[in-house]
Structure formats: structure tokens, C-alpha cells
Design an enzyme around this catalytic site. Sequence first.
Site, PDB file in Angstrom:
ATOM      1  N   GLY A  45      -2.462  -3.873  -6.766  1.00  0.00           N
ATOM      2  CA  GLY A  45      -1.955  -4.914  -7.646  1.00  0.00           C
ATOM      3  C   GLY A  45      -1.175  -5.935  -6.837  1.00  0.00           C
ATOM      4  O   GLY A  45      -0.597  -5.593  -5.796  1.00  0.00           O
ATOM      5  N   GLN A  50       4.955 -12.584  -5.496  1.00  0.00           N
ATOM      6  CA  GLN A  50       4.834 -11.960  -4.172  1.00  0.00           C
ATOM      7  C   GLN A  50       4.150 -12.862  -3.150  1.00  0.00           C
ATOM      8  O   GLN A  50       4.173 -12.566  -1.954  1.00  0.00           O
ATOM      9  CB  GLN A  50       4.043 -10.644  -4.269  1.00  0.00           C
ATOM     10  CG  GLN A  50       4.773  -9.573  -5.060  1.00  0.00           C
ATOM     11  CD  GLN A  50       3.971  -8.295  -5.068  1.00  0.00           C
ATOM     12  OE1 GLN A  50       3.072  -8.122  -5.877  1.00  0.00           O
ATOM     13  NE2 GLN A  50       4.278  -7.399  -4.138  1.00  0.00           N
ATOM     14  N   CYS A  96       5.243  -0.843  -3.013  1.00  0.00           N
ATOM     15  CA  CYS A  96       5.110  -2.268  -3.315  1.00  0.00           C
ATOM     16  C   CYS A  96       4.821  -3.007  -2.020  1.00  0.00           C
ATOM     17  O   CYS A  96       5.472  -2.752  -1.008  1.00  0.00           O
ATOM     18  CB  CYS A  96       6.412  -2.773  -3.941  1.00  0.00           C
ATOM     19  SG  CYS A  96       6.343  -4.514  -4.394  1.00  0.00           S
ATOM     20  N   LEU A  97       3.844  -3.916  -2.046  1.00  0.00           N
ATOM     21  CA  LEU A  97       3.481  -4.637  -0.821  1.00  0.00           C
ATOM     22  C   LEU A  97       4.638  -5.487  -0.292  1.00  0.00           C
ATOM     23  O   LEU A  97       4.678  -5.797   0.890  1.00  0.00           O
ATOM     24  CB  LEU A  97       2.248  -5.522  -1.071  1.00  0.00           C
ATOM     25  CG  LEU A  97       0.953  -4.764  -1.404  1.00  0.00           C
ATOM     26  CD1 LEU A  97      -0.177  -5.748  -1.697  1.00  0.00           C
ATOM     27  CD2 LEU A  97       0.554  -3.821  -0.274  1.00  0.00           C
ATOM     28  N   HIS A 138       4.297  -2.110 -13.323  1.00  0.00           N
ATOM     29  CA  HIS A 138       4.861  -2.502 -12.029  1.00  0.00           C
ATOM     30  C   HIS A 138       4.652  -3.998 -11.778  1.00  0.00           C
ATOM     31  O   HIS A 138       5.590  -4.713 -11.408  1.00  0.00           O
ATOM     32  CB  HIS A 138       4.220  -1.657 -10.908  1.00  0.00           C
ATOM     33  CG  HIS A 138       4.693  -2.023  -9.538  1.00  0.00           C
ATOM     34  ND1 HIS A 138       5.508  -1.210  -8.784  1.00  0.00           N
ATOM     35  CD2 HIS A 138       4.468  -3.127  -8.778  1.00  0.00           C
ATOM     36  CE1 HIS A 138       5.765  -1.803  -7.626  1.00  0.00           C
ATOM     37  NE2 HIS A 138       5.142  -2.975  -7.589  1.00  0.00           N
ATOM     38  N   GLU A 139       3.416  -4.472 -12.004  1.00  0.00           N
ATOM     39  CA  GLU A 139       3.128  -5.892 -11.764  1.00  0.00           C
ATOM     40  C   GLU A 139       3.841  -6.778 -12.782  1.00  0.00           C
ATOM     41  O   GLU A 139       4.317  -7.866 -12.452  1.00  0.00           O
ATOM     42  CB  GLU A 139       1.616  -6.153 -11.788  1.00  0.00           C
ATOM     43  CG  GLU A 139       0.818  -5.380 -10.738  1.00  0.00           C
ATOM     44  CD  GLU A 139       1.393  -5.506  -9.336  1.00  0.00           C
ATOM     45  OE1 GLU A 139       1.931  -6.575  -8.976  1.00  0.00           O
ATOM     46  OE2 GLU A 139       1.315  -4.515  -8.584  1.00  0.00           O
ATOM     47  N   HIS A 142       7.220  -7.633 -11.805  1.00  0.00           N
ATOM     48  CA  HIS A 142       7.291  -8.737 -10.830  1.00  0.00           C
ATOM     49  C   HIS A 142       7.398 -10.098 -11.521  1.00  0.00           C
ATOM     50  O   HIS A 142       8.168 -10.949 -11.085  1.00  0.00           O
ATOM     51  CB  HIS A 142       6.043  -8.742  -9.929  1.00  0.00           C
ATOM     52  CG  HIS A 142       6.128  -7.811  -8.764  1.00  0.00           C
ATOM     53  ND1 HIS A 142       7.087  -7.910  -7.774  1.00  0.00           N
ATOM     54  CD2 HIS A 142       5.342  -6.769  -8.395  1.00  0.00           C
ATOM     55  CE1 HIS A 142       6.893  -6.965  -6.863  1.00  0.00           C
ATOM     56  NE2 HIS A 142       5.840  -6.245  -7.219  1.00  0.00           N
TER      57      HIS A 142
HETATM   58 NI    NI Z   1       5.057  -4.591  -6.233  1.00  0.00          NI
END
Ligand code: NI
Length: 187
Positions: A45, A50, A96-97, A138-139, A142
Site C-alpha cells: 500500500g 508518502q 510502513c515504507l 493503515h493507508e 496516512h
Molecule cells: Ni504506511
Amino acid sequence: MKLAIVAYGDPVLKKKGAEISKEYPELDQLIENMFETMYAANGVGLAAPQIGLPIRLFVIDISDSDEPGCENFKKVFINAQILEESGKLWDFNEGCLSIPDVREDVKRLDTVKISYYDEQFNHHEDTFQGLAARVIQHEYDHIEGKLFTDKLSPLKRAMIKSRLDAISRGAVKVGYKMKFPSVSKKR
Ligand code: NI
């Protein structure tokens, strides 16, 4: 085109995303770039904040998972609004990236009802469960300016604080392009 992923500590990750319209400039290209960036980083995701854009857009591809409800799950979520979360609380080890090499168990409800537009701006109101719900939650966080680390206990957060600070400084080895908010001048 692969985009740089913004690292923990960048203020854009704390901003609530704004809604966008069909006329958002080069939206198709942006969505394609976000998928390309996510795949290159082995993510499932990626949310627009991000890559530095505080807008309500995220992409998910969990079609590689064998979990129920993940078959062919490659989706774009535009202007998403969670309508209801329900079911049981369960722990899942999230990463998380934007926060490389940090993984922690996070408790969330297992069912989510969400309103969103797809990449053709068709409206949907769907309910997801299990892993699909988890990745969406989660997304979605963000685009609300929240990170999974915000959900940890104060003790857990204190324990990982030095690692989070190191990520903000760019003192982390990562296999994809990142943008760090406070890279040390001494390097
Ligand atoms: Ni994330």
C-alpha cells in the site's frame, strides 16, 4: 516513474489530506507512478502523503496474498471516508515504507465500511475484512495524517524513539529512494 518516499518526521505525513476532483492534474500518471514506486519498494500500500502530496489518494495491491478477500485486490482509493469500523480487535505486525525496518503489533477492528472513488471516479461503498481491512485502515490513517507509530503505547514509542530519529536523519539503509526531513550536515 519511481518517486521518492517521504521518511518519518516529514511534516507532510502529519497533514490531513484534501479531497481531489477528476480534474486533478495528471491523475492517471500519478496513480501509475505510485504503483510503480510501491512495487519497487515491495510494499502492498502507498498513500499520497508518502510521496509528498497531502491529498486523499492511496493505492493497494494485496493480490499476491492467499488470505481470503485478497484475490485480485488491486485498488485505487480516492476521497475515501471510513463510514464504520466493527468486529473484533486483532493484532497485526505492521510496517510502513516511510518507517523502514520498524515493525510493531497494532490493534485494529477487523471490519471496515468505506466510501471511495476509483480511478475512473466511480463511487463505491464497500465492506472489507481481515487483511484487506487492515491495509485499508493503515493507508487511510496516512490520508488523515496519522502513522501506525501513533497507535503504540507510550512505552513502546519511547523504546523505538532513537530508531525513529535515526530514520528522520537518513541514518538507515533502505533499498528504495527516500526523502529525509533532517539529513545530518556532518556527512
Ligand atoms: Ni504506511
